[in-house]
Design a protein around this motif. Sequence first.
Motif, mmCIF file in Angstrom:
data_model
loop_
_atom_site.group_PDB
_atom_site.id
_atom_site.type_symbol
_atom_site.label_atom_id
_atom_site.label_comp_id
_atom_site.label_asym_id
_atom_site.label_seq_id
_atom_site.Cartn_x
_atom_site.Cartn_y
_atom_site.Cartn_z
ATOM 1 N N LEU A 132 0.839 -1.191 0.000
ATOM 2 C CA LEU A 132 0.000 0.000 0.000
ATOM 3 C C LEU A 132 0.877 1.245 0.000
ATOM 4 C CD1 LEU A 132 -1.893 -2.303 1.038
ATOM 5 C CD2 LEU A 132 -3.099 -0.555 2.358
ATOM 6 N N ASN A 133 0.550 2.192 -0.864
ATOM 7 C CA ASN A 133 1.301 3.437 -0.964
ATOM 8 C C ASN A 133 0.432 4.589 -0.461
ATOM 9 O OD1 ASN A 133 2.577 5.828 -1.750
ATOM 10 N ND2 ASN A 133 3.421 4.926 -3.595
ATOM 11 N N PRO A 134 0.687 5.102 0.756
ATOM 12 C CA PRO A 134 -0.177 6.153 1.311
ATOM 13 C C PRO A 134 -0.020 7.500 0.617
ATOM 14 C CG PRO A 134 1.669 5.727 2.767
ATOM 15 C CD PRO A 134 1.728 4.678 1.699
ATOM 16 N N ALA A 135 1.081 7.706 -0.100
ATOM 17 C CA ALA A 135 1.272 8.983 -0.787
ATOM 18 C C ALA A 135 0.365 9.110 -2.005
ATOM 19 C CB ALA A 135 2.730 9.144 -1.207
ATOM 20 N N THR A 136 0.156 7.992 -2.722
ATOM 21 C CA THR A 136 -0.682 8.006 -3.932
ATOM 22 C C THR A 136 -2.018 7.316 -3.736
ATOM 23 O OG1 THR A 136 0.252 5.916 -4.742
ATOM 24 C CG2 THR A 136 1.396 7.958 -5.363
ATOM 25 N N HIS A 137 -2.205 6.669 -2.578
ATOM 26 C CA HIS A 137 -3.372 5.821 -2.323
ATOM 27 C C HIS A 137 -3.452 4.699 -3.359
ATOM 28 C CE1 HIS A 137 -4.882 9.601 -0.211
ATOM 29 N NE2 HIS A 137 -4.647 8.707 0.731
ATOM 30 N N GLY A 138 -2.267 4.178 -3.712
ATOM 31 C CA GLY A 138 -2.188 3.076 -4.655
ATOM 32 C C GLY A 138 -1.918 1.766 -3.955
ATOM 33 N N PRO A 150 -9.039 7.943 -1.797
ATOM 34 C CA PRO A 150 -8.657 7.918 -0.379
ATOM 35 C C PRO A 150 -9.598 7.063 0.478
ATOM 36 C CG PRO A 150 -8.383 10.117 -1.250
ATOM 37 C CD PRO A 150 -9.058 9.319 -2.331
ATOM 38 N N THR A 151 -10.902 7.129 0.211
ATOM 39 C CA THR A 151 -11.854 6.332 0.993
ATOM 40 C C THR A 151 -11.656 4.851 0.751
ATOM 41 O OG1 THR A 151 -13.486 8.114 0.977
ATOM 42 C CG2 THR A 151 -14.299 5.902 1.446
ATOM 43 N N ALA A 174 -15.079 3.742 10.562
ATOM 44 C CA ALA A 174 -14.279 4.637 11.405
ATOM 45 C C ALA A 174 -12.938 4.959 10.770
ATOM 46 C CB ALA A 174 -14.061 4.002 12.780
ATOM 47 N N ALA A 175 -12.397 4.018 9.997
ATOM 48 C CA ALA A 175 -11.101 4.247 9.351
ATOM 49 C C ALA A 175 -11.216 5.126 8.114
ATOM 50 C CB ALA A 175 -10.475 2.914 8.969
ATOM 51 N N ALA A 176 -12.386 5.121 7.468
ATOM 52 C CA ALA A 176 -12.501 5.758 6.155
ATOM 53 C C ALA A 176 -13.311 7.044 6.130
ATOM 54 C CB ALA A 176 -13.110 4.765 5.161
ATOM 55 N N PHE A 191 -18.713 0.504 -2.170
ATOM 56 C CA PHE A 191 -17.270 0.730 -2.115
ATOM 57 C C PHE A 191 -16.503 -0.586 -2.104
ATOM 58 C CE2 PHE A 191 -18.074 5.157 -0.893
ATOM 59 C CZ PHE A 191 -16.978 5.795 -1.454
ATOM 60 N N ILE A 192 -16.987 -1.569 -1.355
ATOM 61 C CA ILE A 192 -16.316 -2.865 -1.283
ATOM 62 C C ILE A 192 -16.298 -3.526 -2.662
ATOM 63 C CG2 ILE A 192 -16.498 -5.221 -0.385
ATOM 64 C CD1 ILE A 192 -15.306 -3.330 1.625
ATOM 65 N N ARG A 193 -17.395 -3.435 -3.405
ATOM 66 C CA ARG A 193 -17.423 -4.015 -4.750
ATOM 67 C C ARG A 193 -16.389 -3.349 -5.654
ATOM 68 N NH1 ARG A 193 -23.081 -4.142 -3.797
ATOM 69 N NH2 ARG A 193 -23.358 -2.116 -4.820
ATOM 70 N N ARG A 194 -16.275 -2.030 -5.543
ATOM 71 C CA ARG A 194 -15.286 -1.317 -6.355
ATOM 72 C C ARG A 194 -13.867 -1.731 -5.978
ATOM 73 N NH1 ARG A 194 -17.610 4.593 -5.356
ATOM 74 N NH2 ARG A 194 -15.402 5.136 -5.629
ATOM 75 N N ILE A 195 -13.630 -1.923 -4.695
ATOM 76 C CA ILE A 195 -12.296 -2.354 -4.257
ATOM 77 C C ILE A 195 -11.992 -3.753 -4.781
ATOM 78 C CG2 ILE A 195 -10.864 -2.925 -2.256
ATOM 79 C CD1 ILE A 195 -12.470 -0.761 -0.713
#
Length: 219
Positions: A132-138, A150-151, A174-176, A191-195
């Motif tokens: 996981l890359n927190p700078a790009t959200h990749g 980001p979400t 709570a995290a998102a 959102f879960i389906r998209r992920i």
Amino acid sequence: MLIGICEDDPTIRRLVSQAMGFAGHEVLSAHNGGEALRLFGADSAVDVLVMDIGLPDSDGRDVTQALRSAGQVAPVVFLTALGSVHDKLSGFGAGGDDYLAKPFDVKELIARVEALGRRGRPTSHDPSGLVLNPATHGIRSESGQVLLTPTEFRMLAAITSRPGEVVRRRTVVAAAWPDGAVVNENTIDSFIRRIRTKLDSIGSPVTIQTVRGVGFRLL
């Protein structure tokens, strides 16, 4: 103990590092999220992490989630100028164990760090195989990479940082989302389906299973 410190302000970083040294601890320091990911990964022997939230390249909460997903289980103390209840809850939702608002008394920080260190390290876990890359959200697997919103990133990180567990829906929310946000079940599932679709697109070694009426877990 070995204390990992991620703080972009050189004055604060030097002050905290010196104080930890005077208290008898070793220090490993980073000045941004990218360096924290390199220094404090799962192979690092740090006992406690002190993480600034307002980093120049990423959000310290996202960095923490990325480290958790990579298998780092050391407890985390968040440092930030944002001291509202909302901000503190956001920090805990991102996997933090303690929270100290700036300006702070360095003696109090040392006491909090030592208290967390006395609890011992939690049981380690195998990482998900995703980076996981927190700078790009990749996210990246061996066969590809893809960008998330980001979400989406924070939802996925909340799940990948707890492999083997069923992560409750409220924990993912709570995290998102900000504290107090009203998020209906259909929105979460969408959102879960998209992920899942994005994970499939890069040949991810894991996917997300819905545990009906409870939450989600990695498969």
